[in-house]
Design an enzyme around this catalytic site. Structure first.
Site, PDB file in Angstrom:
ATOM      1  N   LYS A   1      -0.858   4.945   4.413  1.00 42.44           N
ATOM      2  CA  LYS A   1      -1.820   4.044   5.059  1.00 42.44           C
ATOM      3  C   LYS A   1      -1.484   3.907   6.529  1.00 42.44           C
ATOM      4  CE  LYS A   1      -3.965  -0.546   4.673  1.00 42.44           C
ATOM      5  NZ  LYS A   1      -5.331   0.017   4.798  1.00 42.44           N
TER       6      LYS A   1
ATOM      7  N   HIS B   1       0.843  -1.194   0.000  1.00 44.28           N
ATOM      8  CA  HIS B   1       0.000   0.000   0.000  1.00 44.28           C
ATOM      9  C   HIS B   1       0.880   1.247   0.000  1.00 44.28           C
ATOM     10  CE1 HIS B   1      -3.230  -2.792   1.176  1.00 44.28           C
ATOM     11  NE2 HIS B   1      -4.054  -1.868   0.742  1.00 44.28           N
TER      12      HIS B   1
END
Length: 267
Positions: free
Chosen positions: A160, A156
């Site tokens: 995040k 990610h």
């Protein structure tokens, strides 16, 4: 024509929130009731997504917005810290929460399920709304029956907040349902750098990669004698989640209790 489902959006100015606002405005079966963001300035929600004015003015106060507009559903893509109190508030006001934010503990999910049932309404917590991601998890759970040596690598962006991702945890839970706990690797292995082997779950490891330029990918790697199997899913843009969010909004109307996992809303 049946009555439209009225929808409030928490985190409306965020990247996922804007996609939800756009999706709701483009579906004739849905009606945007409220758009909420903590740092909201008084602007029309349509301006967030390049649409004409809707008459729905951004609000910074979720409780006030829900109490005033009395929507059927609250879609929440905020933060792990805000998702639990937002969900409890929503349920208390009789609004069905559809939550894409991850980071809930099993105990919190049980508590929200109890609150939903007491109110006689449904809710959904979904680590992932992507059909492809659900299929990846389902295929991985099937593969684990035959190839129990497995590791998960999820990628990610560097902003995040939670690690590992909700999708990887959900994948691990599915795998654990079909695979007995098996401690993998050399029993005498030693991490020279703490955390190098990733997070431990039911005998296998989850690795979280966080880098700028990455959106959302996950790979489930199985190892066997002389072979490997890799099951991978890649998401390239947030619009890809919207068909799932749309389905969740409509199906949560007939649910009772807090449902964990979008797969339960698929036919």
């Amino acid at each position: 024509m049946s009555q439209k489902i009225s929808v409030a959006v928490a985190g409306a100015t965020g990247r996922m929130g804007r996609e939800v606002v756009k999706m709701v405005l483009e579906d004739p079966e849905l009606a945007l009731a409220a758009a909420v963001a903590r740092s909201a300035e008084p602007a029309d929600a349509g301006s967030l997504v390049g649409k004409p004015n809707t008459g729905v003015i951004l609000s910074a106060d979720l409780e006030e917005a829900l109490a005033r507009t009395k929507p059927d559903v609250l879609v929440d893509f905020t933060s792990p810290k805000a998702a639990m109190p937002n969900s409890e508030l929503s349920i208390r006001l009789g609004v069905r929460p559809v939550v894409g934010t991850t980071g809930f503990t099993p105990e919190q999910i049980v508590e929200l399920d109890k609150q939903c049932k007491e109110k006689g309404i449904g809710g959904l917590i979904a680590p992932n709304f992507s059909i492809g991601a659900i299929l990846m998890m389902k295929f991985a759970a099937t593969a684990a029956k035959y190839m129990p040596h497995v590791e998960i690598i999820e990628y990610h962006g560097d902003q995040k907040l939670d690690a590992p991702s909700g999708t990887s945890i959900k994948t691990a839970e599915w795998i654990a349902e079909t695979r007995r706990e098996l401690r993998q690797g050399n029993p005498d292995e030693e991490e020279v750098i703490e955390g190098a082997r990733g997070g431990y779950y039911n005998g296998f490891r989850i690795h979280s990669v966080r880098l700028p330029g990455v959106f959302a990918q996950q790979e489930v790697v199985f190892g066997g004698h002389g072979q490997t199997l890799k099951i991978r899913h890649d998401s390239y843009e947030r619009a890809g989640y919207m068909p799932g969010v749309n389905t969740a909004i409509k199906k949560v109307m007939a649910a009772t209790g807090m449902v964990y996992g979008f797969e339960h809303f698929l036919d």
